[in-house]
Design a protein around this motif. Sequence first.
Motif, short mmCIF file in Angstrom:
data_model
loop_
_atom_site.label_atom_id
_atom_site.label_comp_id
_atom_site.label_asym_id
_atom_site.label_seq_id
_atom_site.Cartn_x
_atom_site.Cartn_y
_atom_site.Cartn_z
N ASN A 30 0.81 -1.22 0.00
CA ASN A 30 0.00 0.00 0.00
C ASN A 30 0.84 1.27 0.00
N ARG A 31 1.90 1.29 0.77
CA ARG A 31 2.76 2.48 0.81
C ARG A 31 3.49 2.70 -0.51
N ILE A 32 3.94 1.63 -1.14
CA ILE A 32 4.64 1.78 -2.42
C ILE A 32 3.66 2.23 -3.51
N LYS A 33 2.46 1.66 -3.53
CA LYS A 33 1.45 2.09 -4.51
C LYS A 33 1.18 3.58 -4.39
N VAL A 38 2.85 2.95 -8.85
CA VAL A 38 3.18 1.76 -9.63
C VAL A 38 2.18 0.66 -9.28
N SER A 39 2.12 -0.36 -10.10
CA SER A 39 1.32 -1.55 -9.78
C SER A 39 2.23 -2.54 -9.08
N ILE A 40 1.75 -3.10 -7.99
CA ILE A 40 2.57 -4.02 -7.19
C ILE A 40 1.70 -5.09 -6.58
N ALA A 41 2.21 -6.32 -6.55
CA ALA A 41 1.47 -7.44 -5.96
C ALA A 41 2.43 -8.55 -5.59
N GLU A 42 2.02 -9.39 -4.65
CA GLU A 42 2.77 -10.60 -4.33
C GLU A 42 2.53 -11.59 -5.47
N VAL A 43 3.61 -12.12 -6.06
CA VAL A 43 3.47 -12.97 -7.24
C VAL A 43 3.95 -14.41 -7.04
N ALA A 44 4.60 -14.70 -5.92
CA ALA A 44 5.08 -16.07 -5.66
C ALA A 44 5.32 -16.24 -4.17
N ASN A 45 5.57 -17.47 -3.79
CA ASN A 45 5.82 -17.84 -2.38
C ASN A 45 4.64 -17.49 -1.49
N HIS A 46 3.43 -17.70 -1.97
CA HIS A 46 2.23 -17.34 -1.22
C HIS A 46 2.08 -18.13 0.07
N ASP A 47 2.52 -19.36 0.10
CA ASP A 47 2.32 -20.20 1.28
C ASP A 47 3.54 -20.31 2.18
N ASP A 48 4.59 -19.62 1.87
CA ASP A 48 5.80 -19.62 2.71
C ASP A 48 5.75 -18.37 3.58
N TRP A 49 5.72 -18.53 4.90
CA TRP A 49 5.56 -17.36 5.77
C TRP A 49 6.85 -16.64 6.08
N LYS A 50 7.97 -17.07 5.55
CA LYS A 50 9.24 -16.36 5.72
C LYS A 50 9.73 -15.70 4.43
N LEU A 51 9.16 -16.08 3.28
CA LEU A 51 9.60 -15.55 1.99
C LEU A 51 8.43 -14.95 1.23
N ALA A 52 8.73 -13.92 0.43
CA ALA A 52 7.73 -13.31 -0.43
C ALA A 52 8.40 -12.84 -1.71
N THR A 53 7.72 -12.98 -2.82
CA THR A 53 8.18 -12.45 -4.09
C THR A 53 7.14 -11.45 -4.57
N VAL A 54 7.61 -10.22 -4.81
CA VAL A 54 6.73 -9.12 -5.17
C VAL A 54 7.07 -8.67 -6.59
N GLY A 55 6.04 -8.40 -7.39
CA GLY A 55 6.23 -7.88 -8.74
C GLY A 55 5.76 -6.44 -8.80
N ILE A 56 6.55 -5.60 -9.46
CA ILE A 56 6.24 -4.18 -9.61
C ILE A 56 6.29 -3.85 -11.09
#
Length: 94
Positions: A30-33, A38-56
Amino acid sequence: MIVGFCTIELRIPMSHSLKNKRGILKSIINRIKNRFNVSIAEVANHDDWKLATVGIVTISNDTVYIQQLLNKVIEYIENNYLDVQLFNHIIEFL
């Protein structure tokens, strides 16, 4: 028209559940948007609670502008979210 996109891999060591991870990511997204328009969303590692992959993604007629904007987003994450470790990012153009 040039499309610039960035994939950022984040490590969230303080996260202890998926709910906690999603709360942290929601704040970052929300802060980056709002700050960078820019458009931003989590794009991978949805079920891993220590890792996140974000696409911008952003669009412009100027490759240099896109590069600078995406670099500012990366710098913003590194400087303002000390509880999140940015360990990899890739910037690409279409």
